[in-house]
Design a protein around this motif. Structure first.
Motif, PDB file in Angstrom:
ATOM      1  N   GLU A  27       3.400  -0.068   4.437  1.00 18.90           N
ATOM      2  CA  GLU A  27       2.557  -1.183   4.355  1.00 18.90           C
ATOM      3  C   GLU A  27       3.577  -2.432   4.113  1.00 18.90           C
ATOM      4  O   GLU A  27       4.207  -2.499   3.306  1.00 18.90           O
ATOM      5  CB  GLU A  27       1.535  -1.150   3.026  1.00 18.90           C
ATOM      6  CG  GLU A  27       0.338  -0.042   3.245  1.00 18.90           C
ATOM      7  CD  GLU A  27      -0.453  -0.092   1.994  1.00 18.90           C
ATOM      8  OE1 GLU A  27      -0.049  -0.427   1.058  1.00 18.90           O
ATOM      9  OE2 GLU A  27      -1.678   0.089   2.212  1.00 18.90           O
ATOM     10  N   ASP A 126      -1.075   7.225  -7.021  1.00 22.04           N
ATOM     11  CA  ASP A 126      -0.685   6.357  -5.953  1.00 22.04           C
ATOM     12  C   ASP A 126      -0.999   7.171  -4.745  1.00 22.04           C
ATOM     13  O   ASP A 126      -1.447   6.604  -3.549  1.00 22.04           O
ATOM     14  CB  ASP A 126       0.995   5.978  -6.111  1.00 22.04           C
ATOM     15  CG  ASP A 126       1.195   5.135  -7.058  1.00 22.04           C
ATOM     16  OD1 ASP A 126       0.111   4.540  -7.950  1.00 22.04           O
ATOM     17  OD2 ASP A 126       2.366   4.929  -7.572  1.00 22.04           O
ATOM     18  N   LYS A 128      -3.297   9.572  -4.212  1.00 24.41           N
ATOM     19  CA  LYS A 128      -4.675   9.583  -3.966  1.00 24.41           C
ATOM     20  C   LYS A 128      -5.062   8.327  -3.296  1.00 24.41           C
ATOM     21  O   LYS A 128      -6.183   8.217  -2.583  1.00 24.41           O
ATOM     22  CB  LYS A 128      -5.271   9.974  -5.236  1.00 24.41           C
ATOM     23  CG  LYS A 128      -6.733  10.395  -5.203  1.00 24.41           C
ATOM     24  CD  LYS A 128      -7.026  11.381  -4.205  1.00 24.41           C
ATOM     25  CE  LYS A 128      -8.564  11.693  -4.239  1.00 24.41           C
ATOM     26  NZ  LYS A 128      -9.431  11.007  -3.409  1.00 24.41           N
ATOM     27  N   TYR A 129      -4.641   7.263  -3.971  1.00 27.08           N
ATOM     28  CA  TYR A 129      -5.157   5.961  -3.455  1.00 27.08           C
ATOM     29  C   TYR A 129      -5.033   5.933  -1.891  1.00 27.08           C
ATOM     30  O   TYR A 129      -5.941   5.354  -1.059  1.00 27.08           O
ATOM     31  CB  TYR A 129      -4.573   4.773  -4.102  1.00 27.08           C
ATOM     32  CG  TYR A 129      -4.855   3.605  -3.507  1.00 27.08           C
ATOM     33  CD1 TYR A 129      -5.829   2.754  -4.135  1.00 27.08           C
ATOM     34  CD2 TYR A 129      -3.720   2.915  -2.763  1.00 27.08           C
ATOM     35  CE1 TYR A 129      -6.228   1.590  -3.460  1.00 27.08           C
ATOM     36  CE2 TYR A 129      -3.978   1.581  -2.309  1.00 27.08           C
ATOM     37  CZ  TYR A 129      -5.262   0.906  -2.642  1.00 27.08           C
ATOM     38  OH  TYR A 129      -5.618  -0.489  -2.126  1.00 27.08           O
ATOM     39  N   LYS A 130      -3.724   6.284  -1.397  1.00 28.48           N
ATOM     40  CA  LYS A 130      -3.382   5.988   0.015  1.00 28.48           C
ATOM     41  C   LYS A 130      -4.417   6.981   0.864  1.00 28.48           C
ATOM     42  O   LYS A 130      -4.796   6.737   1.939  1.00 28.48           O
ATOM     43  CB  LYS A 130      -1.931   6.401   0.240  1.00 28.48           C
ATOM     44  CG  LYS A 130      -0.947   5.716  -0.348  1.00 28.48           C
ATOM     45  CD  LYS A 130      -0.955   4.186   0.202  1.00 28.48           C
ATOM     46  CE  LYS A 130      -0.056   3.341  -0.299  1.00 28.48           C
ATOM     47  NZ  LYS A 130      -0.035   1.968  -0.193  1.00 28.48           N
ATOM     48  N   ASP A 132      -7.279   7.894  -0.072  1.00 30.16           N
ATOM     49  CA  ASP A 132      -8.715   7.261   0.160  1.00 30.16           C
ATOM     50  C   ASP A 132      -8.788   6.044   0.950  1.00 30.16           C
ATOM     51  O   ASP A 132      -9.777   5.820   1.810  1.00 30.16           O
ATOM     52  CB  ASP A 132      -9.304   6.912  -1.322  1.00 30.16           C
ATOM     53  CG  ASP A 132      -9.468   8.324  -2.049  1.00 30.16           C
ATOM     54  OD1 ASP A 132      -9.422   9.325  -1.470  1.00 30.16           O
ATOM     55  OD2 ASP A 132      -9.504   7.738  -3.554  1.00 30.16           O
ATOM     56  N   LYS A 133      -7.797   5.295   0.977  1.00 29.32           N
ATOM     57  CA  LYS A 133      -7.910   3.941   1.542  1.00 29.32           C
ATOM     58  C   LYS A 133      -7.633   4.011   3.019  1.00 29.32           C
ATOM     59  O   LYS A 133      -8.377   3.202   3.683  1.00 29.32           O
ATOM     60  CB  LYS A 133      -6.624   2.926   1.338  1.00 29.32           C
ATOM     61  CG  LYS A 133      -6.492   1.768   2.036  1.00 29.32           C
ATOM     62  CD  LYS A 133      -5.150   1.008   1.251  1.00 29.32           C
ATOM     63  CE  LYS A 133      -5.170  -0.458   2.165  1.00 29.32           C
ATOM     64  NZ  LYS A 133      -4.176  -1.227   1.443  1.00 29.32           N
ATOM     65  N   TYR A 134      -6.985   4.918   3.720  1.00 28.57           N
ATOM     66  CA  TYR A 134      -6.587   5.218   4.939  1.00 28.57           C
ATOM     67  C   TYR A 134      -7.508   6.530   5.433  1.00 28.57           C
ATOM     68  O   TYR A 134      -7.280   6.843   6.484  1.00 28.57           O
ATOM     69  CB  TYR A 134      -5.435   5.337   5.460  1.00 28.57           C
ATOM     70  CG  TYR A 134      -4.538   4.186   5.000  1.00 28.57           C
ATOM     71  CD1 TYR A 134      -4.767   2.767   5.757  1.00 28.57           C
ATOM     72  CD2 TYR A 134      -3.689   4.259   3.841  1.00 28.57           C
ATOM     73  CE1 TYR A 134      -3.919   1.935   5.446  1.00 28.57           C
ATOM     74  CE2 TYR A 134      -3.203   2.904   3.684  1.00 28.57           C
ATOM     75  CZ  TYR A 134      -3.200   1.903   4.552  1.00 28.57           C
ATOM     76  OH  TYR A 134      -2.567   0.634   4.175  1.00 28.57           O
ATOM     77  N   ASN A 135      -8.372   7.024   4.742  1.00 30.58           N
ATOM     78  CA  ASN A 135      -9.124   8.308   5.046  1.00 30.58           C
ATOM     79  C   ASN A 135      -8.439   9.386   5.788  1.00 30.58           C
ATOM     80  O   ASN A 135      -8.589  10.058   6.658  1.00 30.58           O
ATOM     81  CB  ASN A 135     -10.188   7.959   6.072  1.00 30.58           C
ATOM     82  CG  ASN A 135     -11.471   7.050   5.408  1.00 30.58           C
ATOM     83  OD1 ASN A 135     -11.858   7.347   4.310  1.00 30.58           O
ATOM     84  ND2 ASN A 135     -11.684   6.005   6.135  1.00 30.58           N
TER      85      ASN A 135
END
Length: 159
Positions: A27, A126, A128-130, A132-135
């Protein structure tokens, strides 16, 4: 690169991709370690096991309170980095045993966070966030079976 089913080992693609996103800095801009040396996972070249090229970088390694250089592995291409990441986890079976046992993206992320792979205390969260954010879990093959997860909002076909 993430399927070693013939050895009874399966590494979730979602976790691997999330690690690459976090470690390589996708990113914004790629880290120079990734863009120059194809190291997508920040893997260091500890000891004499690594026979390939290396590069020195300052990261989070301190000796007597002073930030020092660490040696990182260099790869000929992106695919070599992904392949070596899988081997790195497999060869560290004891340390990464819970990562290798993970059957969900959440399990993978928090297991690698607790394993000491990275120094960040929020590494698992961090990752897990990625996911979820990007499926990213869409890339996971169901544990020990060969088919893609289907989603109501996608055109991906099970096989």
């Amino acid at each position: 690169y993430n399927h070693y089913l013939n050895q009874g080992i399966y590494i979730l693609a979602s976790g691997t991709l999330a690690q690459a996103f976090v470690e390589a800095g996708v990113e914004g801009r790629l880290s120079s370690l990734c863009s120059t040396h194809n190291n997508h996972f920040g893997i260091k070249s500890h000891g004499k096991l690594w026979k390939g090229k290396t590069t020195k970088r300052k990261d989070d390694h301190y000796i007597k309170g002073k930030l020092v250089h660490s040696n990182f592995r260099c790869y000929i291409d992106d695919a070599a980095s992904y392949h070596d990441h899988s081997l790195f986890l497999i060869n560290g079976k004891f340390r990464y045993r819970n990562v290798l046992k993970a059957t969900t993206a959440k399990d993978y992320c928090y297991a690698i966070g607790r394993s000491g792979y990275a120094t960040s205390k929020t590494y698992g969260r961090d990752l897990k966030y990625k996911v979820d954010k990007y499926n990213l879990d869409i890339f996971d093959v169901k544990y020990n079976e060969f088919y893609w997860k289907t989603r109501k909002d996608s055109n991906i076909v099970s096989w």
